[in-house]
Design a protein around this motif. Structure first.
Motif, PDB file in Angstrom:
ATOM      1  N   GLU A   5     126.424 -36.524 -30.418  1.00 43.86           N
ATOM      2  CA  GLU A   5     125.574 -36.664 -29.246  1.00 43.86           C
ATOM      3  C   GLU A   5     126.414 -36.456 -27.997  1.00 43.86           C
ATOM      4  O   GLU A   5     127.632 -36.633 -28.018  1.00 43.86           O
ATOM      5  CB  GLU A   5     124.924 -38.049 -29.199  1.00 43.86           C
ATOM      6  N   LEU A   6     125.757 -36.063 -26.904  1.00 42.60           N
ATOM      7  CA  LEU A   6     126.430 -35.943 -25.609  1.00 42.60           C
ATOM      8  C   LEU A   6     126.179 -37.207 -24.807  1.00 42.60           C
ATOM      9  O   LEU A   6     125.033 -37.549 -24.523  1.00 42.60           O
ATOM     10  CB  LEU A   6     125.903 -34.729 -24.842  1.00 42.60           C
ATOM     11  N   ASP A   7     127.244 -37.918 -24.465  1.00 43.35           N
ATOM     12  CA  ASP A   7     127.152 -39.105 -23.624  1.00 43.35           C
ATOM     13  C   ASP A   7     127.923 -38.816 -22.343  1.00 43.35           C
ATOM     14  O   ASP A   7     129.127 -38.546 -22.372  1.00 43.35           O
ATOM     15  CB  ASP A   7     127.747 -40.317 -24.348  1.00 43.35           C
ATOM     16  N   LEU A   8     127.236 -38.853 -21.207  1.00 40.10           N
ATOM     17  CA  LEU A   8     127.887 -38.610 -19.920  1.00 40.10           C
ATOM     18  C   LEU A   8     128.603 -39.853 -19.395  1.00 40.10           C
ATOM     19  O   LEU A   8     129.363 -39.756 -18.436  1.00 40.10           O
ATOM     20  CB  LEU A   8     126.854 -38.148 -18.891  1.00 40.10           C
ATOM     21  N   TYR A   9     128.352 -41.010 -19.966  1.00 37.55           N
ATOM     22  CA  TYR A   9     128.951 -42.278 -19.536  1.00 37.55           C
ATOM     23  C   TYR A   9     128.705 -42.541 -18.054  1.00 37.55           C
ATOM     24  O   TYR A   9     129.604 -42.990 -17.326  1.00 37.55           O
ATOM     25  CB  TYR A   9     130.454 -42.291 -19.846  1.00 37.55           C
ATOM     26  N   LEU A  10     127.503 -42.289 -17.601  1.00 31.80           N
ATOM     27  CA  LEU A  10     127.148 -42.549 -16.210  1.00 31.80           C
ATOM     28  C   LEU A  10     126.601 -43.960 -16.053  1.00 31.80           C
ATOM     29  O   LEU A  10     126.174 -44.590 -17.019  1.00 31.80           O
ATOM     30  CB  LEU A  10     126.121 -41.525 -15.722  1.00 31.80           C
ATOM     31  N   GLY A  11     126.630 -44.449 -14.826  1.00 33.46           N
ATOM     32  CA  GLY A  11     126.134 -45.789 -14.541  1.00 33.46           C
ATOM     33  C   GLY A  11     127.125 -46.864 -14.966  1.00 33.46           C
ATOM     34  O   GLY A  11     128.296 -46.598 -15.243  1.00 33.46           O
ATOM     35  N   TRP A  12     126.627 -48.110 -15.020  1.00 31.82           N
ATOM     36  CA  TRP A  12     127.468 -49.256 -15.354  1.00 31.82           C
ATOM     37  C   TRP A  12     127.538 -49.449 -16.865  1.00 31.82           C
ATOM     38  O   TRP A  12     126.520 -49.429 -17.553  1.00 31.82           O
ATOM     39  CB  TRP A  12     126.921 -50.523 -14.707  1.00 31.82           C
ATOM     40  N   ASN A  13     128.764 -49.643 -17.357  1.00 27.53           N
ATOM     41  CA  ASN A  13     128.988 -49.877 -18.786  1.00 27.53           C
ATOM     42  C   ASN A  13     130.067 -50.941 -18.945  1.00 27.53           C
ATOM     43  O   ASN A  13     131.035 -51.004 -18.177  1.00 27.53           O
ATOM     44  CB  ASN A  13     129.449 -48.591 -19.477  1.00 27.53           C
ATOM     45  N   ARG A  14     129.934 -51.747 -19.967  1.00 29.87           N
ATOM     46  CA  ARG A  14     130.868 -52.854 -20.201  1.00 29.87           C
ATOM     47  C   ARG A  14     132.094 -52.372 -20.986  1.00 29.87           C
ATOM     48  O   ARG A  14     131.968 -51.593 -21.935  1.00 29.87           O
ATOM     49  CB  ARG A  14     130.181 -53.968 -20.987  1.00 29.87           C
ATOM     50  N   GLN A  15     133.271 -52.811 -20.573  1.00 31.09           N
ATOM     51  CA  GLN A  15     134.516 -52.542 -21.294  1.00 31.09           C
ATOM     52  C   GLN A  15     134.779 -53.653 -22.307  1.00 31.09           C
ATOM     53  O   GLN A  15     134.211 -54.738 -22.232  1.00 31.09           O
ATOM     54  CB  GLN A  15     135.696 -52.452 -20.316  1.00 31.09           C
ATOM     55  N   SER A  16     135.705 -53.402 -23.230  1.00 31.33           N
ATOM     56  CA  SER A  16     136.020 -54.378 -24.262  1.00 31.33           C
ATOM     57  C   SER A  16     136.669 -55.634 -23.693  1.00 31.33           C
ATOM     58  O   SER A  16     136.609 -56.697 -24.305  1.00 31.33           O
ATOM     59  CB  SER A  16     136.946 -53.759 -25.319  1.00 31.33           C
ATOM     60  N   ASP A  17     137.305 -55.521 -22.513  1.00 31.35           N
ATOM     61  CA  ASP A  17     137.964 -56.693 -21.921  1.00 31.35           C
ATOM     62  C   ASP A  17     137.034 -57.508 -21.037  1.00 31.35           C
ATOM     63  O   ASP A  17     137.462 -58.459 -20.366  1.00 31.35           O
ATOM     64  CB  ASP A  17     139.203 -56.257 -21.132  1.00 31.35           C
ATOM     65  N   GLY A  18     135.770 -57.150 -20.982  1.00 27.22           N
ATOM     66  CA  GLY A  18     134.807 -57.888 -20.177  1.00 27.22           C
ATOM     67  C   GLY A  18     134.569 -57.298 -18.808  1.00 27.22           C
ATOM     68  O   GLY A  18     133.581 -57.648 -18.135  1.00 27.22           O
ATOM     69  N   ASN A  19     135.465 -56.442 -18.340  1.00 34.01           N
ATOM     70  CA  ASN A  19     135.239 -55.753 -17.079  1.00 34.01           C
ATOM     71  C   ASN A  19     134.234 -54.626 -17.264  1.00 34.01           C
ATOM     72  O   ASN A  19     133.733 -54.391 -18.365  1.00 34.01           O
ATOM     73  CB  ASN A  19     136.567 -55.203 -16.529  1.00 34.01           C
ATOM     74  N   TRP A  20     133.974 -53.908 -16.175  1.00 31.33           N
ATOM     75  CA  TRP A  20     132.978 -52.848 -16.192  1.00 31.33           C
ATOM     76  C   TRP A  20     133.597 -51.517 -15.799  1.00 31.33           C
ATOM     77  O   TRP A  20     134.626 -51.470 -15.120  1.00 31.33           O
ATOM     78  CB  TRP A  20     131.843 -53.173 -15.214  1.00 31.33           C
ATOM     79  N   PHE A  21     132.939 -50.444 -16.231  1.00 29.75           N
ATOM     80  CA  PHE A  21     133.274 -49.134 -15.645  1.00 29.75           C
ATOM     81  C   PHE A  21     132.008 -48.492 -15.117  1.00 29.75           C
ATOM     82  O   PHE A  21     130.902 -48.746 -15.624  1.00 29.75           O
ATOM     83  CB  PHE A  21     134.020 -48.227 -16.623  1.00 29.75           C
ATOM     84  N   LEU A  22     132.176 -47.662 -14.087  1.00 30.47           N
ATOM     85  CA  LEU A  22     131.060 -47.013 -13.408  1.00 30.47           C
ATOM     86  C   LEU A  22     131.230 -45.506 -13.485  1.00 30.47           C
ATOM     87  O   LEU A  22     132.217 -44.963 -12.971  1.00 30.47           O
ATOM     88  CB  LEU A  22     130.994 -47.459 -11.939  1.00 30.47           C
ATOM     89  N   GLY A  23     130.283 -44.842 -14.124  1.00 28.08           N
ATOM     90  CA  GLY A  23     130.301 -43.388 -14.198  1.00 28.08           C
ATOM     91  C   GLY A  23     129.515 -42.779 -13.059  1.00 28.08           C
ATOM     92  O   GLY A  23     128.352 -43.123 -12.831  1.00 28.08           O
ATOM     93  N   LEU A  24     130.162 -41.880 -12.313  1.00 27.16           N
ATOM     94  CA  LEU A  24     129.545 -41.221 -11.169  1.00 27.16           C
ATOM     95  C   LEU A  24     129.336 -39.746 -11.468  1.00 27.16           C
ATOM     96  O   LEU A  24     130.262 -39.057 -11.902  1.00 27.16           O
ATOM     97  CB  LEU A  24     130.436 -41.352  -9.926  1.00 27.16           C
ATOM     98  N   SER A  25     128.135 -39.263 -11.224  1.00 27.95           N
ATOM     99  CA  SER A  25     127.841 -37.846 -11.391  1.00 27.95           C
ATOM    100  C   SER A  25     128.370 -37.081 -10.184  1.00 27.95           C
ATOM    101  O   SER A  25     127.990 -37.356  -9.039  1.00 27.95           O
ATOM    102  CB  SER A  25     126.329 -37.629 -11.528  1.00 27.95           C
ATOM    103  N   ILE A  26     129.270 -36.136 -10.438  1.00 28.80           N
ATOM    104  CA  ILE A  26     129.866 -35.332  -9.366  1.00 28.80           C
ATOM    105  C   ILE A  26     129.315 -33.914  -9.499  1.00 28.80           C
ATOM    106  O   ILE A  26     129.705 -33.173 -10.396  1.00 28.80           O
ATOM    107  CB  ILE A  26     131.404 -35.305  -9.456  1.00 28.80           C
ATOM    108  N   GLU A  27     128.396 -33.559  -8.631  1.00 29.64           N
ATOM    109  CA  GLU A  27     127.751 -32.257  -8.789  1.00 29.64           C
ATOM    110  C   GLU A  27     128.777 -31.141  -8.732  1.00 29.64           C
ATOM    111  O   GLU A  27     129.535 -30.997  -7.765  1.00 29.64           O
ATOM    112  CB  GLU A  27     126.672 -32.056  -7.722  1.00 29.64           C
ATOM    113  N   ASN A  28     128.817 -30.349  -9.800  1.00 28.52           N
ATOM    114  CA  ASN A  28     129.740 -29.220  -9.950  1.00 28.52           C
ATOM    115  C   ASN A  28     131.209 -29.632  -9.835  1.00 28.52           C
ATOM    116  O   ASN A  28     132.083 -28.791  -9.650  1.00 28.52           O
ATOM    117  CB  ASN A  28     129.421 -28.120  -8.945  1.00 28.52           C
ATOM    118  N   GLY A  29     131.489 -30.927  -9.969  1.00 32.15           N
ATOM    119  CA  GLY A  29     132.864 -31.395 -10.035  1.00 32.15           C
ATOM    120  C   GLY A  29     133.618 -31.400  -8.724  1.00 32.15           C
ATOM    121  O   GLY A  29     134.821 -31.700  -8.705  1.00 32.15           O
ATOM    122  N   ARG A  30     132.961 -31.116  -7.600  1.00 29.84           N
ATOM    123  CA  ARG A  30     133.677 -30.984  -6.323  1.00 29.84           C
ATOM    124  C   ARG A  30     133.645 -32.299  -5.563  1.00 29.84           C
ATOM    125  O   ARG A  30     132.586 -32.778  -5.141  1.00 29.84           O
ATOM    126  CB  ARG A  30     133.043 -29.889  -5.486  1.00 29.84           C
TER     127      ARG A  30
END
Length: 560
Positions: free
Chosen positions: A334-359
């Motif tokens: 499956e394709l996972d973009l990992y966008l938005g808020w997601n929980r890390q294994s240590d209890g902290n969070w990561f935030l995926g940001l969509s960068i249009e065309n990578g710029r």
């Protein structure tokens, strides 16, 4: 008159052989007064992570406007806060004040001038990032799942990507001598020598790409790599071994039918303790048998296509002294973009940001570059660059989530739930005006196209579809358009070939639908396809699955 001598190797092969392990004639030209390097030096320059380019927007008559693109090597796209802030500042001081996230999880700086090239590379290395191994006929940036640790497996894959990347670096001292005054600044584990035990004096016939995936997570498009490794785990989430995939690659040439995109073949399974040996032996096969006469046939995918997988496998077995185990069964990718808020294994969070065309840039109300700098500086977030040219900010405390969202809101940066799927699942390469291979627009064209397409999707009630649209300014396929639901591939100035029916999970190639379509007609041409799909699909199938099942020639739609 005697017959012409048959060519035994390409001109670039001769340049590599004569380069004294990536020194000549580059070293002699670095400090001269010219605004650019000569034809031989620019070929060697690529191995050092830099491309000489010509900004076609700034040309004056026949006079080229020479600039340089620099690419970093970031296994798995991982950067510390200090590294990101250093590259952000370098972009302001020496480049065009933007950062480009690539589809191989690296960054690119654009617009550097020759007089400041050495200083720029020194400052990049001072941040403990190297550009060696980012370009050239060697193993490029080793890709890996971009997510920080979620369940114990991601961290182990990242650590392995770090180790493998260091092992596969060129061993020549040339990079350190030319740019770093002989000093070894980068803190990796590579040996710096005067020979190339893996690559040899001519290096590889063409670029070589390696990626490491987890089961189900194909965010790196594992089947488009020269070598794809799928990590398999034991009950303690330790890497037990790898499924090995070989022979993928995206590039093609519109006018040469013997060039084509190709998905890799399932080769076999190897225990972890043997995987480095297997990877090296596969690279050595390509080194010794890849086409050194015709660079358009020099990728390993063509060697496997000509030999067949069985012959390739026999050659590998002979070199290893043992056979690989059978390829192990895997769940569907499956394709996972990992966008938005997601929980890390240590209890902290990561935030995926969509960068249009990578710029990453500041442009009017959208102050993306400033916002990222502020968040990374104030909250010490780690940074991951993703294969879909997005950014993940890691190690965020629960109490900081709201204030970080406010910073992005204040700078006009939209988060995952504020963006359409059409934008999030689109990708484009840089193309014009700087890429020397570009024959038409991509990055500058796709934003308007994707918004027009988004209106069509809303009108058809398809706004929730995860429709992947990828555009390139030439057929080399840097944004991996040949596995997308819809691929727009540069054909000539302002004209494109449309491909349909791929699988964004990266396990199926699409096929040509229409050729030589004007840029302003691209959305118009795919609208009937979307209409037919919306009326006739079954079981909620995707656009790509539908057009893989349905033959467009058997519908009322007319293809060129």
């Amino acid at each position: 008159m005697g017959s012409r001598r048959k060519r035994t190797k390409s001109k670039i092969e001769v340049i590599k052989e004569n380069s004294d392990y990536l020194r000549a004639p580059l070293a002699e030209e670095v400090g001269n007064d010219s605004s650019h390097f000569g034809k031989e030096a620019i070929q060697v320059l690529k191995f050092h992570g830099t491309y000489q380019q010509d900004d076609r927007d700034l040309r004056e008559g026949r006079d080229r406007h020479y600039i340089f693109m620099i690419r970093g090597r970031l296994p798995g796209g991982k950067m510390t806060p200090d590294q990101y802030l250093a590259i952000d500042k370098i972009a302001d001081d020496y480049a065009d004040q933007t950062l480009r996230v690539t589809t191989r999880q690296a960054f690119q700086l654009h617009g550097v001038i020759k007089d400041e090239l050495k200083k720029t590379l020194q400052e990049i290395n001072n941040s403990l990032i190297t550009t060696l191994g980012a370009c050239g006929d060697i193993v490029r940036n080793v890709m890996a799942s971009p997510a920080p640790d979620i369940d114990g497996r991601q961290a182990r894959v990242q650590a392995f990507a770090d180790d493998l990347s260091d092992i596969l670096l060129p061993a020549s001292k040339a990079y350190h001598e030319v740019w770093l005054n002989g000093d070894k600044v980068y803190s990796g584990k590579e040996e710096v020598t005067d020979s190339e035990p893996l690559y040899g004096h001519s290096y590889l016939p063409r670029k070589f790409k390696v990626g490491i995936a987890l089961p189900k997570d194909n965010s790196i498009d594992i089947y488009t790599q020269d070598i794809g490794l799928v990590a398999l785990f034991d009950d303690d989430n330790e890497i037990e071994g790898f499924n090995v995939i070989v022979g993928g690659g995206m590039g093609m040439n519109h006018r040469k039918e013997d060039t084509f995109p190709r998905l890799g073949d399932d080769l076999g399974y190897v225990p972890r303790e043997k995987v480095v040996d297997v990877v090296k032996k596969i690279i050595e096969i390509q080194r010794d048998h890849g086409d050194r006469k015709n660079r358009k046939q020099a990728r390993m995918k063509y060697l496997i296509h000509k030999w067949g997988l069985e012959k390739f496998e026999n050659e590998l077995t002979e070199r290893l002294g043992y056979e690989l185990e059978p390829f192990r069964e895997l769940p569907d990718f499956e394709l996972d973009l990992y966008l938005g808020w997601n929980r890390q294994s240590d209890g902290n969070w990561f935030l995926g940001l969509s960068i249009e065309n990578g710029r990453i840039k500041d442009d009017g109300a959208l102050q993306l570059k400033s916002a990222l700098r502020k968040v990374v500086k104030e909250y010490g977030t780690g940074v991951r660059l993703t294969p879909n040219h997005n950014v993940i900010l890691t190690d965020i405390a629960e109490d900081d989530k709201e204030s970080i969202e406010h910073i992005f809101d204040d700078h006009g940066v939209l988060l995952d739930d504020e963006l359409s799927n059409a934008i999030k699942y689109s990708m484009a390469c840089p193309a014009l005006p700087t890429c020397g291979l570009a024959i038409t627009e991509s990055e500058r064209a796709l934003p308007d196209i994707i918004r027009d397409l988004d209106e069509v999707l809303h009108d058809l009630g398809l706004e929730d579809e995860k429709l992947s649209v990828r555009m390139t300014g030439c057929p080399n396929g840097c944004s991996r358009p040949y596995v997308a639901d819809i691929g727009f591939v540069g054909r000539s100035l302002d004209k494109y070939t449309i491909f349909i029916g791929g699988d964004p999970s990266g396990t199926r190639l699409n096929r040509k639908y229409k050729d030589l379509v004007e840029r302003e007609n691209l959305v118009e041409e795919v609208t009937p396809l979307l209409e037919h799909f919306s009326k006739n699909r079954i079981n909620g199938e995707s656009f790509g699955d539908f057009w893989n099942r349905v033959d467009v020639e058997e519908t009322e739609l007319v293809s060129a």
